[in-house]
Design an enzyme around this catalytic site. Structure first.
Site, PDB file in Angstrom:
ATOM      1  N   ARG A 166       1.229   3.058   0.278  1.00 33.72           N
ATOM      2  CA  ARG A 166       0.204   2.654  -0.219  1.00 33.72           C
ATOM      3  C   ARG A 166      -1.204   3.602  -0.030  1.00 33.72           C
ATOM      4  NH1 ARG A 166      -2.513  -2.668   1.523  1.00 33.72           N
ATOM      5  NH2 ARG A 166      -3.284  -1.382   2.891  1.00 33.72           N
TER       6      ARG A 166
ATOM      7  N   ASP B 138      -7.439  -7.199  -1.052  1.00 30.95           N
ATOM      8  CA  ASP B 138      -7.352  -6.485   0.003  1.00 30.95           C
ATOM      9  C   ASP B 138      -8.767  -6.118   0.794  1.00 30.95           C
ATOM     10  OD1 ASP B 138      -4.575  -6.091   0.313  1.00 30.95           O
ATOM     11  OD2 ASP B 138      -4.758  -4.141  -0.948  1.00 30.95           O
TER      12      ASP B 138
ATOM     13  N   HIS C 107      -2.913 -10.501  -4.760  1.00 27.76           N
ATOM     14  CA  HIS C 107      -1.780 -10.263  -4.752  1.00 27.76           C
ATOM     15  C   HIS C 107      -0.939 -10.954  -3.359  1.00 27.76           C
ATOM     16  CE1 HIS C 107      -3.558  -6.824  -2.605  1.00 27.76           C
ATOM     17  NE2 HIS C 107      -2.491  -7.078  -1.999  1.00 27.76           N
TER      18      HIS C 107
ATOM     19  N   HIS D 295      -4.132 -12.745  -1.263  1.00 24.66           N
ATOM     20  CA  HIS D 295      -5.433 -12.178  -0.863  1.00 24.66           C
ATOM     21  C   HIS D 295      -5.994 -10.889  -1.734  1.00 24.66           C
ATOM     22  CE1 HIS D 295      -2.253  -9.523   0.296  1.00 24.66           C
ATOM     23  NE2 HIS D 295      -3.068  -8.445   0.827  1.00 24.66           N
TER      24      HIS D 295
END
Length: 300
Positions: free
Chosen positions: A291, A118, A276, A116
């Protein structure tokens, strides 16, 4: 509703001046930086400019043995732009914009992951992210990134012609929201209505074209035209088959780089040109990441 059309910038991306050692990891995507402390780039304009230029060139950058604090993590990521929270995962109350992603014995990795990009369910998906490994399993738990510029470049020409001008819907309701009770799912959809994006995106800094459909994409919104559809069968299931084919391109190994995590390792990626996948092969061992995601622009 009138669509806002943005045009690519004519400004060339920053030039790589060679003050950072960058080791390429594949022929198309990924480089590991050596001898760099990201905390130094918070106040060093020349160093940060070099890192940003390398990111545009390699799409994802990797570093090991980074010991910066959470506050420094946020401060470095903010050099790229403002940070955003995740509506499901939330963020650290003491460090807004820093999301903790923890998996271990009490939370078995499950169905939620897929290749996907983000936040494409947002009107303005993230520009990129800075991800740091806090704790990693003894084996497993790698992350894969995919070069979607290369994926588009190597599409057959007749497919490029077929998808030119196509747009697709992207949904948080049909993905993160699917596990929620119906009332909560509808509330999530009301907060984040399905977003519409071009199937082929133009990078706002480099001008490169990339394939911009992923696991959040549910359907095309402008496929059913006389030019593309002779009979209903061309549209259903023809459009769904084409979307599935395009999404499947991210699974081609030649477009991928795979990173083995160690505590203190960091990845910085350009969300506008990559996908990713966090490999979920380590349960019941623990994997903990932090993150910081950077606000992006509207794809065109």
């Amino acid at each position: 509703m009138t669509q806002t059309v943005e045009t690519p910038t004519t400004q060339a991306p920053p030039q790589v001046r060679g003050i950072v050692e960058a080791e390429r990891l594949t022929c198309t995507i990924g480089a590991q930086l050596h001898g760099v402390n990201l905390a130094d780039a918070i106040g060093d304009d020349e160093l940060f400019t070099e890192i940003r230029a390398l990111l545009l060139r390699h799409r994802v950058l990797f570093l090991r043995d980074q010991t910066f604090s959470r506050a420094e993590h946020v401060a470095f990521a903010q050099r790229f732009g403002p940070l955003m929270d995740h509506p499901v995962a939330g963020s650290d109350p003491d460090h807004p914009g820093l999301v903790r992603i923890a998996r271990g014995p009490e939370k078995k990795p499950d169905y939620e992951n897929a290749l996907h990009t983000d936040g494409t369910w947002r009107e303005r998906p993230g520009m990129g992210a800075v991800l740091r490994c806090v704790e990693t399993p003894p084996v497993g738990g790698d992350t894969i990134w995919v070069d979607m510029v290369e994926a588009y470049r190597r599409l057959p020409e007749h497919v490029k012609t077929q998808i030119e001008g196509l747009r697709a819907r992207h949904s948080i309701e049909a993905t993160f929201g699917a596990v929620l009770p119906i009332e909560q799912r509808h509330a999530l959809a009301a907060q984040f209505p399905d977003a519409e994006h071009p199937v082929v995106r133009t990078h706002p800094e480099t001008g490169e074209k990339s394939l911009f459909v992923n696991a959040f994409a549910t359907h095309f919104v402008n496929f059913h035209t006389p030019e593309r559809v002779r009979f209903g069968q061309d549209y259903a299931p023809g459009a769904a088959q084409l979307l599935g084919y395009l999404i499947s391109q991210a699974a081609v190994p030649e477009y991928q780089v795979r990173w083995r995590w160690t505590p203190g390792a960091v990845a910085i990626w350009d969300n506008r040109s990559t996908q990713h996948y966090a490999v979920q092969d380590y349960w019941p061992a623990v994997r903990t990441m932090e993150r910081a995601e950077i606000v992006g622009d509207r794809p065109f």
